[in-house]
Design a protein around this motif. Structure first.
Motif, PDB file in Angstrom:
ATOM      1  N   VAL A   2       0.107  -1.342  -5.842  1.00  0.00           N
ATOM      2  CA  VAL A   2      -1.159  -1.955  -6.222  1.00  0.00           C
ATOM      3  C   VAL A   2      -1.874  -1.024  -7.198  1.00  0.00           C
ATOM      4  CG1 VAL A   2      -3.342  -2.866  -5.381  1.00  0.00           C
ATOM      5  CG2 VAL A   2      -1.323  -2.909  -3.908  1.00  0.00           C
ATOM      6  N   HIS A   3      -1.991  -1.433  -8.418  1.00  0.00           N
ATOM      7  CA  HIS A   3      -2.702  -0.598  -9.384  1.00  0.00           C
ATOM      8  C   HIS A   3      -4.061  -1.242  -9.625  1.00  0.00           C
ATOM      9  CE1 HIS A   3       1.409   1.114 -10.880  1.00  0.00           C
ATOM     10  NE2 HIS A   3       1.327   1.040  -9.578  1.00  0.00           N
ATOM     11  N   CYS A   4      -4.207  -1.987 -10.731  1.00  0.00           N
ATOM     12  CA  CYS A   4      -5.510  -2.647 -10.896  1.00  0.00           C
ATOM     13  C   CYS A   4      -5.690  -3.732  -9.846  1.00  0.00           C
ATOM     14  CB  CYS A   4      -5.669  -3.200 -12.307  1.00  0.00           C
ATOM     15  SG  CYS A   4      -4.967  -4.844 -12.559  1.00  0.00           S
ATOM     16  N   GLN A  56       7.572  -0.510  -8.290  1.00  0.00           N
ATOM     17  CA  GLN A  56       7.049  -0.275  -6.937  1.00  0.00           C
ATOM     18  C   GLN A  56       6.820  -1.588  -6.201  1.00  0.00           C
ATOM     19  OE1 GLN A  56       4.341   1.825  -9.210  1.00  0.00           O
ATOM     20  NE2 GLN A  56       4.407   3.702  -8.003  1.00  0.00           N
ATOM     21  N   LEU A  73       0.832  -1.202   0.000  1.00  0.00           N
ATOM     22  CA  LEU A  73       0.000   0.000   0.000  1.00  0.00           C
ATOM     23  C   LEU A  73       0.869   1.255   0.000  1.00  0.00           C
ATOM     24  CD1 LEU A  73      -2.901  -0.768   2.534  1.00  0.00           C
ATOM     25  CD2 LEU A  73      -2.892  -0.964   0.048  1.00  0.00           C
ATOM     26  N   ASP A 116       2.689   2.162  -3.250  1.00  0.00           N
ATOM     27  CA  ASP A 116       1.788   2.263  -4.395  1.00  0.00           C
ATOM     28  C   ASP A 116       2.033   1.129  -5.385  1.00  0.00           C
ATOM     29  OD1 ASP A 116      -0.406   3.452  -5.559  1.00  0.00           O
ATOM     30  OD2 ASP A 116       0.787   4.666  -6.911  1.00  0.00           O
ATOM     31  N   GLY A 120       2.842   9.734  -6.408  1.00  0.00           N
ATOM     32  CA  GLY A 120       3.119   8.295  -6.494  1.00  0.00           C
ATOM     33  C   GLY A 120       2.372   7.674  -7.662  1.00  0.00           C
ATOM     34  N   MET A 121       1.150   8.121  -7.860  1.00  0.00           N
ATOM     35  CA  MET A 121       0.355   7.537  -8.923  1.00  0.00           C
ATOM     36  C   MET A 121       0.799   7.994 -10.305  1.00  0.00           C
ATOM     37  SD  MET A 121      -3.381   7.199  -7.212  1.00  0.00           S
ATOM     38  CE  MET A 121      -3.989   8.114  -8.544  1.00  0.00           C
ATOM     39  N   GLY A 142      -1.126  16.619  -4.726  1.00  0.00           N
ATOM     40  CA  GLY A 142       0.324  16.580  -4.904  1.00  0.00           C
ATOM     41  C   GLY A 142       1.012  15.598  -3.984  1.00  0.00           C
ATOM     42  N   LYS A 143       0.277  15.060  -3.009  1.00  0.00           N
ATOM     43  CA  LYS A 143       0.869  14.085  -2.087  1.00  0.00           C
ATOM     44  C   LYS A 143       0.655  12.672  -2.624  1.00  0.00           C
ATOM     45  CE  LYS A 143       2.011  17.329   0.571  1.00  0.00           C
ATOM     46  NZ  LYS A 143       1.008  18.272   0.996  1.00  0.00           N
ATOM     47  N   SER A 144       1.503  11.765  -2.146  1.00  0.00           N
ATOM     48  CA  SER A 144       1.331  10.365  -2.532  1.00  0.00           C
ATOM     49  C   SER A 144       0.409   9.670  -1.547  1.00  0.00           C
ATOM     50  CB  SER A 144       2.685   9.656  -2.566  1.00  0.00           C
ATOM     51  OG  SER A 144       3.480  10.218  -3.572  1.00  0.00           O
ATOM     52  N   GLU A 145      -0.860  10.023  -1.587  1.00  0.00           N
ATOM     53  CA  GLU A 145      -1.826   9.379  -0.701  1.00  0.00           C
ATOM     54  C   GLU A 145      -2.000   7.919  -1.124  1.00  0.00           C
ATOM     55  OE1 GLU A 145      -3.640  10.524   1.865  1.00  0.00           O
ATOM     56  OE2 GLU A 145      -2.963  12.612   1.827  1.00  0.00           O
ATOM     57  N   ARG A 146      -2.344   7.069  -0.144  1.00  0.00           N
ATOM     58  CA  ARG A 146      -2.687   5.689  -0.496  1.00  0.00           C
ATOM     59  C   ARG A 146      -3.911   5.673  -1.389  1.00  0.00           C
ATOM     60  NH1 ARG A 146      -2.639   1.687   4.731  1.00  0.00           N
ATOM     61  NH2 ARG A 146      -0.379   1.587   5.016  1.00  0.00           N
ATOM     62  N   ARG A 147      -3.961   4.691  -2.245  1.00  0.00           N
ATOM     63  CA  ARG A 147      -5.138   4.569  -3.104  1.00  0.00           C
ATOM     64  C   ARG A 147      -6.355   4.170  -2.276  1.00  0.00           C
ATOM     65  NH1 ARG A 147      -3.551   3.016  -8.997  1.00  0.00           N
ATOM     66  NH2 ARG A 147      -1.415   3.763  -8.949  1.00  0.00           N
ATOM     67  N   GLY A 194      -7.666   0.851 -12.521  1.00  0.00           N
ATOM     68  CA  GLY A 194      -6.374   0.539 -11.914  1.00  0.00           C
ATOM     69  C   GLY A 194      -5.435   1.720 -12.045  1.00  0.00           C
ATOM     70  N   LYS A 196       5.975   8.679   0.038  1.00  0.00           N
ATOM     71  CA  LYS A 196       6.770   9.849  -0.330  1.00  0.00           C
ATOM     72  C   LYS A 196       5.892  11.023  -0.726  1.00  0.00           C
ATOM     73  CE  LYS A 196       7.611   6.976  -3.316  1.00  0.00           C
ATOM     74  NZ  LYS A 196       7.860   6.465  -4.636  1.00  0.00           N
ATOM     75  N   GLY A 197       6.528  12.171  -0.921  1.00  0.00           N
ATOM     76  CA  GLY A 197       5.910  13.294  -1.629  1.00  0.00           C
ATOM     77  C   GLY A 197       5.053  14.221  -0.822  1.00  0.00           C
ATOM     78  N   ALA A 229      -7.122   0.324  -2.614  1.00  0.00           N
ATOM     79  CA  ALA A 229      -6.028  -0.646  -2.540  1.00  0.00           C
ATOM     80  C   ALA A 229      -6.181  -1.649  -1.392  1.00  0.00           C
ATOM     81  CB  ALA A 229      -4.688   0.085  -2.420  1.00  0.00           C
ATOM     82  N   GLU A 252       3.926   8.646 -11.000  1.00  0.00           N
ATOM     83  CA  GLU A 252       5.106   7.799 -11.227  1.00  0.00           C
ATOM     84  C   GLU A 252       4.677   6.402 -11.643  1.00  0.00           C
ATOM     85  OE1 GLU A 252       8.185   9.917  -8.085  1.00  0.00           O
ATOM     86  OE2 GLU A 252       7.441   7.914  -7.656  1.00  0.00           O
ATOM     87  N   ALA A 253       3.628   5.912 -10.973  1.00  0.00           N
ATOM     88  CA  ALA A 253       3.131   4.572 -11.286  1.00  0.00           C
ATOM     89  C   ALA A 253       2.715   4.485 -12.742  1.00  0.00           C
ATOM     90  CB  ALA A 253       1.942   4.241 -10.382  1.00  0.00           C
ATOM     91  N   SER A 273       2.148  -2.042 -13.646  1.00  0.00           N
ATOM     92  CA  SER A 273       3.051  -1.301 -12.764  1.00  0.00           C
ATOM     93  C   SER A 273       4.474  -1.139 -13.260  1.00  0.00           C
ATOM     94  CB  SER A 273       3.118  -2.011 -11.411  1.00  0.00           C
ATOM     95  OG  SER A 273       3.861  -3.209 -11.560  1.00  0.00           O
ATOM     96  N   PHE A 310       5.946   4.323 -14.829  1.00  0.00           N
ATOM     97  CA  PHE A 310       6.607   3.008 -14.797  1.00  0.00           C
ATOM     98  C   PHE A 310       5.840   2.001 -15.668  1.00  0.00           C
ATOM     99  CE2 PHE A 310       7.816   4.192 -10.174  1.00  0.00           C
ATOM    100  CZ  PHE A 310       8.899   4.929 -10.612  1.00  0.00           C
TER     101      PHE A 310
END
Ligand code: FES
Ligand code: FES
Lengths: 158, 792
Positions: free
Chosen positions: A99-101, A143, A94, A97, B659-660, B17-22, B487, A157-158, B25, B662-663, A139, B666
């Motif tokens: 976990v995408h789909c 990550q 978690l 990040d 974070g998302m 702007g923060k990398s909050e958890r999804r 996703g 982060k961030g 998820a 960046e995700a 992904s 990637f």
């Protein structure tokens, strides 16, 4: 087809099951036991979405026939968290990040658990090898690798 | 924008702007998230499809009597059992739900079975007898455009021709010092969402139908189901299950399976579940278009481009699907972000007996970018510049006018992303060093590619979306939207925007999966429009709720609305910074005073325009810019290419969730590496050669290097908090960057992707081409590879 009887443990619960001998472990989990956390992506052992632990080792449950689990111990993704308390690996997924789909996630977690149970401090190379049988289309793996490597620290982060 | 002024928040962003958890998820790591195949209801039947035996044939007759008699079979249906529209399509309605008199590709469905178990359904399928009369097959789009080719629909196979014209290319070529002319080819790509297609269709109490499934474009699926069953849209409810990836792929493919399951459910009066095996999915689903691209550029010795003449032919496969839109993006972007006064571009799509082709991440850009960015490097080589210099010379700046005559008034950050990508990879130094390196077994190369990309749908179609924000009496908040989460994190971004505007923490927000009966038709979540459209609508909805809450707060406290703010789950006074009431208390007060606590946010994108005849117009309301650098190692003995390093720079306007973003980078790069090096869905004479992931290879954790993602933020006024888009741009540059890197390493240019072992080593594909003897000459001339030093 004649059914066979097996005795098995799934997520530390004991079962006596009467099953068709050609049933796969994947179908047994999803259809007979209602454990739908384990996913089906290819049924030929290529995608790893169906990965579970059999006696602590990661296996593709689509390639295991249900009679083969007679007397064996199976652990699935549903068993990782204890109540609402997530397993550190889940927390780490978690927070990185990873976990995408999420369709590959249960399988990834189980492959990662097998790795970490046998090697608490793996290198990036070892992690990549351990999950090389788990396809993720979302992904780019980065990550996920980070989540497995830093499973005790949890940087958002961030 | 008076209202916007009212709620202008003069505070620091807390959540954006923060990398909050999804937000979705937790269910995904615990196995609790419900994907389509995880839904089961009692007494459900299992549906299966009989598919065609030939890529092209007439159906003489279908005999279902043996199948019907099998114990456990509830119904067997063919096209004649469809009460309403038998065909569907987003642009051209010509795709059969079940083929009636003719099959046009191997994935066409011919009959359906619903039975009490999968085994019985499969057995029944094998008992259906179909008599066919095979027809000649056309499997190559260029062949299909010839006058004597077998025709699939109407009177000719060419069904799209988009055109862009600017200046005068004859004059442009006359001014040129030299001309570069190249032919490129790209391949079919399978989306490879790891979750195959699945739905559960249940007849509802009011003679309607409810469908739960992994549907990307719920509203167009609903239209097709309704018109097939002669139902009102209001009678058809499509509920989105958690999606296991889509990448553009779960649109028509899901419409098809939804229609079939709905038909079986309505005929039997029972719930019907249908799940594709991977083999069925690969056989039937649409792919990314293969293109043949002819590029001819005139240029001067100083590297400037005087003319571009471009012709692309897309293989549309058996049905129109999204081809008209996909190829439109290609025609708009075919010249790349480069100045050129004289342009003529023609993009065609033709029917063939191959899998139909449609939307896939990139949507017509990966193909043209491969050609453009290869041409750019060829041009650099010719005039003795390096790849960065040539792009800095020709690249767009703010105020540039595109090939379609659109003036780019936003911040054109092409040179910024190029410079950052080059700096982060030490591009110029490495590029020079690799070129000069003495040959050894493993050669190193570095390659650069950049692009501009129109945001959202552009002049392709209506562009609007709804998001609903509903505050509960205890201060928790429900958000729902017509924009779907596949996703990519749309739900999380919309939640962050809502939380930011309402000054609450993310844990208060609960996001509902999209349900067509609960939100307005918001179009499809495609074209990387999720953030800009759904996010803007969420902002709009939350701002309205915020005003209500502040007004109630003013009544409660006696302070002026302008002195109040919502922050960290409290109503506060801006001047004193004192918390006046908790968000929960405020929500309860709002309820007690009978104020509306729900708001519908609507966002309509700024105007775009297009003149199809002239091929000119304001194609998109804004653009994004990206630059990628790939570093590769090429094994000269085997032709194997490894990507060692990758830098991906994207201007996203504003990253709602770092974070998302960046995700997305990637994941997009990984998919782009597959496109450039590994993946190819091969179809020969209408017969696909790959059936599952053992044959169709997508990148594994061993194929993708560590990627350096660099986010550039030039906020754009058209997006929420300045955000634009990121999903697709990340997927459209890796292939040309890799091919350019291979050139840097070996001096060999690849003109046909994927750059697999054979192409890198031998310069062509190792499989038999079907042409022999005299015809072989033609093949050699169009070799997929040329060597540095060849006369240009
Ligand atoms: S479903 Fe078992 S490996 Fe894919
Ligand atoms: S997160 Fe979608 S497949 Fe891995």
């Amino acid at each position: 087809m004649k059914k066979v009887t097996i005795h098995t443990s799934v997520n530390h619960k004991h079962y006596e099951l009467e099953i068709k001998p050609n049933l796969t472990l994947l179908s047994l989990l999803r259809e007979e036991l209602g454990l739908t956390g384990t996913k089906c992506g290819c049924e030929v052992g290529e995608c790893g979405a169906c990965t579970v632990l059999m006696n602590g080792k990661a296996v593709n449950s689509c390639l295991v026939l249900a009679p083969q689990i007679d007397g064996q111990e199976i652990v699935t993704v549903e068993e990782l968290a204890i109540g609402n308390k997530l397993h550190p690996l889940q927390e780490s997924f978690l927070n990185h990040d990873a976990v995408h789909c999420g369709f590959c996630t249960p399988g990834m977690l189980m492959s990662a658990k097998d790795l970490l149970d046998h090697n608490s401090n793996p290198t990036e190379e070892e992690i990549r090898t351990a999950i090389s049988g788990n396809l993720c289309r979302c992904s780019g793996y980065q990550q996920i690798v980070d989540a497995i490597q830093n499973n005790n620290v949890s940087p958002l982060k961030g | 924008m008076e209202k916007d002024e009212q709620v202008k928040m003069n505070k620091e962003l807390k959540i954006i702007g923060k990398s909050e958890r999804r937000v979705d998820a937790w269910g995904k790591v615990t196995g609790k998230a419900k994907y389509a195949d995880d839904y089961n209801v009692s007494h459900q039947l299992i549906g299966k499809v009989l598919r065609s035996k030939y890529p092209h044939a007439k159906i003489i007759c279908i005999n279902i009597s043996k199948a019907e008699k099998l114990t456990g079979v509830e119904t067997v249906l063919t096209a004649k059992d469809i009460p309403g529209a038998k065909v569907f399509g987003v642009v051209v309605k010509n795709q059969a739900i079940l083929a009636e008199d003719r099959v046009r590709y191997l994935g066409d469905g011919v009959a359906l079975v619903a039975a009490v178990s999968k085994e019985i359904a499969e057995q029944a399928i094998s008992l259906i007898e179909v008599e066919y009369e095979p027809l000649p097959v056309v499997s190559d789009p260029e062949e299909a455009m010839k006058p004597d080719a077998p025709v699939l629909h109407d009177d000719k196979n060419e069904f799209v021709h988009h055109h862009v014209q600017k200046g005068d290319i004859t004059k442009g070529f006359a001014e040129a010092d030299f001309i570069i002319e190249r032919k490129f080819k790209t391949q079919f790509i399978e989306h490879s969402y790891i979750e195959p297609e699945a739905v559960l269709a249940e007849p509802s109490e009011q003679d309607g139908i409810k469908i739960t499934g992994c549907v990307q474009n719920l509203f167009s699926t609903r239209r097709s189901v309704a018109s097939m069953l002669n139902l009102d849209l209001a009678q058809v409810q499509i509920v989105q299950s958690t999606l296991g990836g889509s990448f553009g792929g779960k649109d028509e493919a899901m419409t098809l399976i939804s229609c079939r399951a709905a038909l079986l459910a309505m005929k039997t009066g029972r719930p019907v579940k249908m799940v594709d095996t991977r083999e069925e999915s690969m056989l039937e689903s649409y792919k990314r278009h293969p293109y043949v691209l002819y590029y001819k550029w005139g240029a001067k010795k100083d590297g400037s481009i005087t003319a571009m003449e471009i012709k692309c032919i897309a293989d549309g496969g058996a049905y129109a699907s999204m081809s008209p839109f996909v190829t439109w993006r290609s025609v708009v972007q075919a010249t790349g972000p480069y100045y050129c006064e004289n342009v003529k571009t023609d993009v065609y799509a033709a029917y063939t007996n191959n899998n139909y082709t449609g939307a896939m991440r990139g949507f017509g850009s990966p193909q043209v970018n491969f050609a453009i960015e290869s041409m750019m490097d060829d041009l650099a080589e010719k005039v003795g510049m390096n790849p960065l210099e040539i792009r800095m010379k020709n690249g767009f700046e703010t105020g540039a006018v595109t090939a379609t005559g659109q003036e780019l008034t936003h911040n054109v950050s092409l040179k910024e992303v190029l410079t950052k990508a080059a700096a982060a990879s030490d591009f110029e130094k490495k590029w020079k060093r690799n070129r000069e390196a003495k040959s050894d077994e493993k050669k190193h190369g570095i390659g650069l590619a950049c692009s501009y990309r129109g945001v959202s749908l552009g002049a392709e179609g209506t562009d609007a979306a709804e998001t609903i924000v509903s505050v509960q009496t205890d201060g928790s908040v429900i958000v729902s939207s017509g924009i779907t989460d596949m996703g990519q994190g749309a739900q999380t971004q919309m939640s962050q925007i809502t939380a930011e505007v309402l000054g609450i923490s993310m844990d208060r927000i609960h996001f509902l999966n999209t349900n067509t009966s609960r939100v307005a038709d918001s179009g499809a979540t495609v074209a990387s429009r999720g953030t800009i459209m759904g996010g803007s609508a969420a902002k709009n909805a939350a701002e309205k709720v915020r005003i209500t809450l502040l007004e109630v707060g003013a009544e409660m406290t006696g302070d002026a609305v302008s002195d109040l703010d919502l922050l960290d789950n409290y109503l506060i006074n801006i001047k004193t910074k004192k918390p006046l009431a908790s968000f929960n208390e405020l929500a309860t007060a709002c309820f007690n005073k009978g104020k509306p606590m729900v708001s519908h946010g609507w966002h309509h994108s700024p105007k775009t325009s297009w003149d199809e005849r002239q091929g000119q117009g304001e194609a998109y309301f804004t653009f994004v810019y990206g630059a990628n650098v790939a570093e590769v190692e090429v094994d000269i003995e085997t032709g194997k290419v490894d990507v060692l390093d990758f830098v991906s720079v994207h201007d996203v306007g504003k990253a709602i969730n770092k974070g998302m973003v960046e995700a997305q980078i990637f994941g997009g790069v990984a998919m782009g590496i597959g496109y450039g090096l590994l993946e190819e869905f091969e179809i020969e004479e209408g017969i696909p050669k790959q059936a599952n992931f053992d044959e169709y290879l997508i990148p594994t954790s061993m194929d993708v290097p560590r990627i350096k993602a660099i986010i550039v933020e030039n906020e754009d006024p058209t997006g929420p908090f300045g955000a634009k888009s990121v999903g697709e741009p990340t997927n459209e540059l890796a292939a040309p960057a890799i091919v350019n890197a291979i050139y840097n390493a070996t001096g060999k240019r690849i003109y046909e992707i994927p750059a697999n072992l054979e192409r890198v080593l031998l310069g062509h594909k190792l499989t038999r081409t079907g042409k022999r003897g005299l015809e072989q000459k033609e093949i050699e001339e169009t070799d997929s590879c040329k060597t540095r030093g060849n006369k240009l």
